[in-house]
Design an enzyme around this catalytic site. Structure first.
Site, PDB file in Angstrom:
ATOM      1  N   GLY A  29      41.552 -12.699   9.593  1.00 45.71           N
ATOM      2  CA  GLY A  29      40.457 -11.988   8.931  1.00 45.71           C
ATOM      3  C   GLY A  29      40.988 -11.041   7.867  1.00 45.71           C
ATOM      4  N   ASP A  84      34.675  -7.885  14.941  1.00 51.70           N
ATOM      5  CA  ASP A  84      33.365  -7.784  14.281  1.00 51.70           C
ATOM      6  C   ASP A  84      32.562  -6.617  14.838  1.00 51.70           C
ATOM      7  OD1 ASP A  84      33.640 -10.162  12.597  1.00 51.70           O
ATOM      8  OD2 ASP A  84      33.767 -11.183  14.515  1.00 51.70           O
ATOM      9  N   GLY A  95      35.385 -13.460  16.116  1.00 49.98           N
ATOM     10  CA  GLY A  95      35.109 -14.848  15.764  1.00 49.98           C
ATOM     11  C   GLY A  95      34.307 -15.021  14.490  1.00 49.98           C
ATOM     12  N   GLU A 103      42.577 -16.685  18.977  1.00 47.71           N
ATOM     13  CA  GLU A 103      42.718 -15.219  19.097  1.00 47.71           C
ATOM     14  C   GLU A 103      42.707 -14.809  20.565  1.00 47.71           C
ATOM     15  OE1 GLU A 103      40.627 -13.952  14.860  1.00 47.71           O
ATOM     16  OE2 GLU A 103      39.403 -13.994  16.654  1.00 47.71           O
TER      17      GLU A 103
HETATM   18  C1  5RP Z   1      38.164 -13.741  13.022  1.00 50.50           C
HETATM   19  C2  5RP Z   1      37.889 -12.426  13.635  1.00 50.50           C
HETATM   20  C3  5RP Z   1      38.059 -11.217  12.800  1.00 50.50           C
HETATM   21  O1  5RP Z   1      38.906 -10.332  13.452  1.00 50.50           O
HETATM   22  C4  5RP Z   1      36.731 -10.555  12.605  1.00 50.50           C
HETATM   23  O2  5RP Z   1      35.820 -11.502  12.054  1.00 50.50           O
HETATM   24  C5  5RP Z   1      36.832  -9.339  11.687  1.00 50.50           C
HETATM   25  O3  5RP Z   1      37.095  -9.757  10.380  1.00 50.50           O
HETATM   26  P1  5RP Z   1      37.387  -8.758   9.204  1.00 50.50           P
HETATM   27  O4  5RP Z   1      38.701  -8.098   9.501  1.00 50.50           O
HETATM   28  O5  5RP Z   1      37.430  -9.640   7.980  1.00 50.50           O
HETATM   29  O6  5RP Z   1      36.256  -7.752   9.138  1.00 50.50           O
HETATM   30  O7  5RP Z   1      37.525 -12.315  14.784  1.00 50.50           O
HETATM   31  O8  5RP Z   1      37.867 -14.810  13.872  1.00 50.50           O
END
Ligand code: 5RP
Length: 218
Positions: A29, A84, A95, A103
């Site tokens: 991410g 998230d 996710g 993860e």
């Molecule tokens: C990816 C994830 C990420 O950690 C989550 O979506 C957060 O993303 P970002 O750091 O871009 O805000 O779980 O599968």
């Protein structure tokens, strides 16, 4: 400070949690990407990394950081990844980028899980962010019907295929008051690979980037 600046701030702060001379786990991410940029500045201090997605593996390699297959390492000292949503118990929804299954596996193996996020990700009750669920493609409709029975509104992330060759259902309308129980219940639906609740194995430390610096919850 905007959310990208907060993510960069917290990503740099996470360097303090890197254990020297070990293999670490690296998430997926935008926040994890900022962490990889920061990690590149101290790459000589670690033996290498296990990646939670193909995209992260490529990014690590592009910085000259050795990438190991999980099956070839005995232990991972620390896993650093974004989220998230998090509640104050460090139960997470993950996710959004679709990498939840790998993860969760890397988090399970790691001795310590340090979650990094901007402060907007801390919530009272999980579920405002739609909960991602990875499903075996042929089970998509069946799993979706079971989720509707549970009060959720699943939306197929059309056109998206996970690194494991599966589909994602994003489940809206969930007010997740009992994350550990819901995580177990969802994983019992036949055809579910895993769901994006990280509650049975929550984060050990949550670092939140904010206007005033980095807040630590543990
Ligand atoms: C990816 C994830 C990420 O950690 C989550 O979506 C957060 O993303 P970002 O750091 O871009 O805000 O779980 O599968």
């Amino acid at each position: 400070m905007n959310s990208d600046e907060k993510k960069q701030r917290v990503a740099k702060a996470a360097l303090e949690y890197v254990v020297e001379d070990t293999i670490i786990g690296v998430g997926t991410g935008s926040t994890a990407n900022y962490f990889i940029n920061a990690l590149a500045t101290i790459k000589h201090k670690i033996n290498g990394a296990v990646a939670s997605s193909n995209a992260t593996a490529e990014r690590l390699k592009s910085h000259g950081i050795p990438v190991f297959e999980l099956n070839s390492v005995d232990e991972i000292s620390v896993y650093i990844d974004g989220a998230d949503e998090s509640n104050k118990y460090l139960h997470l929804i993950k996710g959004g980028g679709g990498a939840l299954t790998r993860e969760k596996i890397v988090a399970a193996v790691s001795q310590r899980f340090v979650c990094i996020a901007d402060d907007s990700k801390l919530v009272d009750v999980l579920g405002q962010f739609p909960l991602p669920i990875e499903v075996i493609p042929m089970a998509r409709s069946y799993v979706a019907r079971e989720l509707v029975k549970m009060g959720g509104k699943p939306i197929w992330r059309e056109g998206f295929i996970t690194d494991n060759g599966n589909f994602i259902l994003d489940v809206h309308n969930l007010e997740i008051l009992a994350p550990v129980e819901l995580e177990v219940r969802l994983n019992k639906i036949t055809g579910v690979v895993t769901n994006g609740l990280f509650a049975s194995r929550p984060a050990d430390v949550l670092l939140l980037g904010s206007d005033n610096g980095v807040k630590v919850l543990d």
